[in-house]
Design a protein around this motif. Structure first.
Motif, short mmCIF file in Angstrom:
data_model
loop_
_atom_site.label_atom_id
_atom_site.label_comp_id
_atom_site.label_asym_id
_atom_site.label_seq_id
_atom_site.Cartn_x
_atom_site.Cartn_y
_atom_site.Cartn_z
N SER A 108 7.19 -3.82 -1.53
CA SER A 108 7.10 -3.58 0.22
C SER A 108 6.92 -4.82 0.81
O SER A 108 6.63 -5.90 0.28
CB SER A 108 6.02 -2.66 0.33
OG SER A 108 4.70 -3.43 -0.03
N SER A 119 9.27 -0.20 2.81
CA SER A 119 9.34 -0.14 1.30
C SER A 119 10.68 0.79 1.00
O SER A 119 10.69 1.84 1.51
CB SER A 119 8.24 0.47 0.72
OG SER A 119 8.25 0.63 -0.79
N ARG A 145 8.91 -0.24 -5.68
CA ARG A 145 7.58 -0.01 -5.49
C ARG A 145 7.46 -1.61 -4.69
O ARG A 145 6.14 -1.92 -4.03
CB ARG A 145 6.77 -0.38 -6.87
CG ARG A 145 6.83 0.82 -7.52
CD ARG A 145 5.98 0.82 -8.92
NE ARG A 145 4.65 0.78 -8.86
CZ ARG A 145 3.91 1.47 -8.84
NH1 ARG A 145 4.19 2.89 -8.46
NH2 ARG A 145 2.45 1.14 -8.28
N GLU A 200 10.04 9.96 0.99
CA GLU A 200 9.16 9.18 0.30
C GLU A 200 8.55 8.34 1.27
O GLU A 200 7.40 7.90 1.10
CB GLU A 200 9.99 8.34 -0.59
CG GLU A 200 10.57 8.93 -1.62
CD GLU A 200 11.46 8.14 -2.72
OE1 GLU A 200 11.22 8.46 -3.77
OE2 GLU A 200 11.86 7.04 -2.22
N GLY A 220 11.12 2.40 -1.77
CA GLY A 220 10.84 3.52 -2.52
C GLY A 220 11.75 3.92 -3.52
O GLY A 220 12.59 3.29 -3.83
N ARG A 255 4.09 7.54 2.19
CA ARG A 255 3.59 6.33 2.12
C ARG A 255 2.78 5.97 3.25
O ARG A 255 2.38 4.95 3.69
CB ARG A 255 4.51 5.38 1.99
CG ARG A 255 5.04 5.65 0.27
CD ARG A 255 5.91 3.98 0.13
NE ARG A 255 6.86 3.76 1.00
CZ ARG A 255 8.27 4.25 0.89
NH1 ARG A 255 8.65 4.97 -0.31
NH2 ARG A 255 9.17 4.09 1.69
#
Length: 560
Positions: free
Chosen positions: A399, A408, A397, A136, A410, A140
Motif C-alpha cells: 500500500s 492499495s 498487500r 476490496e 488489494g 479497507r
C-alpha cells in the motif's frame, strides 16, 4: 418452503443464480444482449431477499482466480501493445481520464458515497471486474461492518442499473450513431479498408470472407514450360507454391530447382487472388480434384519472433527466406480470443496465434521460425497457477499513502498484475505454465459469476433502498459515463490520430470492454476489420479500468 431453503442452503441460491442468470443473459433484443454476468447479478439481487448469503472466503477465492486468469490470457497482448499500439492505446487513456473525471463530478453533484460512485464506474465503463477491486477497497476503509456491507451493496446496485443503460448506449453509439456523426457508410468504409489490407472484396456477414482466402488447384503446364518452380513462385511474390509435379506418370516433389515441361500436371496452392492471377501464366486447370488434399496440415502457432512484431503478413513473407516461407500460409490470426482478418496488410503482434496450413513438412518448418506450436492439452500447470495467485496476493498487500489517501491494489489488483506477468512469461517460455484456453475461460466465467452472485445475494434490501433514493439519476449517470468518453475518443481518433473508421469504432468498443458492441459492429460492417482496433484497447482497458476501483473509492471517501 423453497424460499426458506435458500437461506439455509446458500449453494442452491448460488447455482440458481448462475443457471437462471445465464439463461436470461442469453436472450438478444436486436443487437443488445445482457450476458451471463449481468443476468446472474439481477437474479442474485432478487434471491438475496431470502437472506441467502455466500461465505466471503468463497467470494474472495473466486475473484482471485477470475482476475488472475484475466491477466494471464491478456498478458502477451498487453505488453505487445504498450509501445507499438500507442495510437489505439491512447483511446484507452482517454477512457480512463474522462471516466474518472465524470465519476468524481457526478459523485460531488449527487453527493454519492464511495460504493455508489464505484458502482457507476463499473457500470458506465461496462467493466465487471471493477466491482471486485472496489469492494476490496471499501473493506479497507476501516468502517463498521454494517456500513462496509452497505457500501459494497451500493456498488452492486449502482453497477446493475448503470450497466444496463451503458450497454445499450455503447452498442447503439458504436454501430449506429457514430457513423451518422462522421457521415460515412460503415459497410462501404469497411470494404474499402478490407481492400486496403489486401482483401479481395469477397465479404460475409461475420468474421470470415465468403470465399476461403486459400486454395489449391491442379494445372496442366503450357505457358510456363521452361520456367523453374523457383522463378514461377518468385514472380507472384511467393504467394503461391508448387507442391508436386506429375510427369510421365512419375511424381516429382515440387522444388525450386525443378524446371517445368509442357504437359506436366502440377498442384499449385496459395492465396486465392494470387492463384487467379497465376493460372493464365501456367496453363489449363485439370478438373479432377487433384489439389483438394493439399491443405492437410493445420497447426496453431504462438508468435514469439521479435523481428516480426508489428509487421504485416505481406512484410513478414517478403523478409522471410524463401526457402523457410515456401508453402506456408496463414489461414487465421487469433488475438485475445477474437479472429483478426488474415490479410496481407494485417499487422501481427507477439502473442498472436497464427493458424498455419500446408503440407506437414512446410508447416513444421514455418512454425519453427515463427514461435512455438500450441499443443492440444487439457492439463493445467497448477504449480504455475498457484504460485501466480500467491504472488498476486502478496503484491496486493502493498500500500501507499498519496495525498492523504491510502491506496492499495488489494487481492484483485495484485492478482491482475501477477496474471499479466505470468502470462507474458508463459508466452516466452512455453514449456512451463500451461493453462489451456478452455480452462482459462472456465476460471474467468465461473470465477467472476460466482463472485457476482455472492455480492448480489449479500446486497439484500439495500438494493431497493438505493434505487428509491436516486431514482432516474443512476440510469442517466450510466449513460453519461458511457457516452462522453466514446464521443471524446471519436474526436481524438478521427481528428488527431486519423484512424480508419471501422478500426476506430472497434477501438471504442474495446475501450469499454464491450463484447456486444464489437459483435454489433461486425454485423453492420460485414467483415472483421473493427476487431483489429478492438483487441488493442480491450487488452489495455481490461487492465487499467479494474485498477481505477480503489482509486475512485479512495478519492470519493477523501472528498466526502
Amino acid at each position: 418452503m423453497l424460499w426458506n431453503l435458500l437461506g439455509t442452503q446458500p449453494e442452491i441460491a448460488l447455482f440458481a443464480s448462475l443457471a437462471i442468470g445465464f439463461f436470461i443473459g442469453s436472450f438478444k433484443f436486436g443487437p443488445i444482449q445482457l450476458g451471463g454476468v449481468c443476468g446472474t447479478l439481477i437474479v442474485a439481487l432478487i434471491l438475496g431477499q431470502s437472506g441467502a448469503r455466500i461465505s466471503p472466503d468463497l467470494k474472495n477465492i473466486a475473484f482471485a482466480l477470475f482476475i488472475f486468469a484475466l491477466g494471464f490470457t491478456g498478458g502477451p497482448q498487453f505488453f505487445a501493445n504498450i509501445g507499438r499500439g500507442w495510437r489505439y492505446g491512447a483511446l484507452s487513456l482517454v477512457e480512463v481520464i474522462v471516466v474518472v473525471a465524470l465519476v468524481l463530478g457526478i459523485a460531488a453533484m449527487l453527493k454519492l458515497d464511495p460504493g455508489t460512485a464505484a458502482g457507476l464506474l463499473a457500470g458506465g465503463a461496462t467493466e465487471s471486474a471493477v466491482i471486485g477491486t472496489a469492494s476490496e477497497a471499501v473493506a479497507r476503509l476501516g468502517l463498521p461492518a454494517a456500513e462496509t456491507a452497505r457500501l459494497q451493496a451500493n456498488i452492486v446496485t449502482a453497477y446493475s442499473v448503470s450497466y444496463l443503460f451503458g450497454l445499450v448506449t455503447i452498442v447503439l453509439f458504436a454501430s449506429q450513431f457514430a457513423p451518422l456523426i462522421l457521415r460515412v457508410n460503415l459497410r462501404d468504409e469497411a470494404e474499402r479498408v478490407w481492400r486496403k489490407l489486401g482483401g479481395d472484396g469477397a465479404l460475409a456477414e461475420g468474421q470470415t470472407p465468403a470465399i476461403m482466402p486459400l486454395a489449391a488447384r491442379e494445372l496442366k503446364v503450357t505457358a510456363a514450360a521452361g520456367s523453374s518452380i523457383g522463378e514461377l513462385e518468385k514472380r507472384f511474390g511467393h504467394n503461391i507454391s508448387v507442391q508436386r509435379v506429375v510427369r510421365d506418370r512419375s511424381v516429382i516433389k515440387g522444388q525450386p530447382s525443378v524446371t517445368l515441361k509442357a504437359g506436366d500436371r502440377i498442384v499449385i496452392a496459395g492465396r486465392r487472388e494470387a492463384l487467379v492471377e497465376a493460372m493464365p501464366w501456367i496453363g489449363e486447370e485439370v478438373f479432377n480434384g487433384g489439389g483438394s488434399d493439399y491443405f492437410v496440415e493445420k497447426v496453431d502457432v504462438m508468435l514469439t519472433n521479435r523481428a516480426l512484431h508489428g509487421l504485416t503478413l505481406a512484410q513478414a513473407r517478403a523478409r522471410a527466406n524463401p526457402a523457410d516461407g515456401r508453402g506456408v500460409f496463414v489461414a487465421a490470426v487469433t488475438r485475445l480470443d477474437s479472429t483478426v482478418p488474415a490479410l496481407p496488410g494485417t499487422q501481427v503482434q507477439r502473442g498472436d496465434v497464427l493458424t498455419l496450413v500446408g503440407s506437414k513438412e512446410d508447416v513444421t518448418r514455418g512454425a519453427a521460425k515463427l514461435g512455438y506450436i500450441i499443443r492440444a492439452t487439457q492439463k493445467t500447470d497448477f504449480v504455475f497457477l498457484g504460485l501466480g495467485v500467491l504472488v498476486g496476493i502478496g503484491i496486493g498487500r502493498l500500500s501507499a499513502h498519496i495525498g492523504g489517501i491510502d491506496l492499495s491494489l488489494g487481492t484483485g489488483g495484485g492478482c491482475l498484475l501477477a496474471g499479466l506477468v505470468f502470462g507474458w512469461i508463459r508466452s516466452r517460455y512455453p514449456v512451463i505454465g500451461s493453462l489451456p484456453s478452455a480452462a482459462a475461460q472456465i476460471l474467468k466465467d465461473f470465477g467472476l459469476c460466482t463472485f457476482i452472485a455472492a455480492v448480489g445475494l449479500s446486497a439484500g434490501a439495500d438494493a431497493l433502498r438505493l434505487i428509491r433514493e436516486f431514482g432516474i439519476a443512476l440510469p442517466v449517470a450510466g449513460i453519461v459515463i458511457t457516452l462522453v468518453p466514446a464521443l471524446a475518443s471519436l474526436v481524438v481518433g478521427r481528428v488527431l490520430l486519423k484512424l480508419d473508421v471501422p478500426m476506430l469504432l472497434g477501438a471504442i468498443a474495446g475501450q469499454q470492454c464491450s463484447t456486444p458492441a464489437i459483435s454489433a459492429l461486425v454485423g453492420v460492417t460485414g467483415n472483421a476489420t473493427p476487431v483489429i482496433g478492438y483487441t488493442i484497447t480491450y487488452a489495455i482497458s481490461n487492465v487499467l479500468l479494474p485498477l481505477l476501483g480503489p482509486l475512485v473509492v479512495g478519492l470519493v471517501s477523501k472528498l466526502g
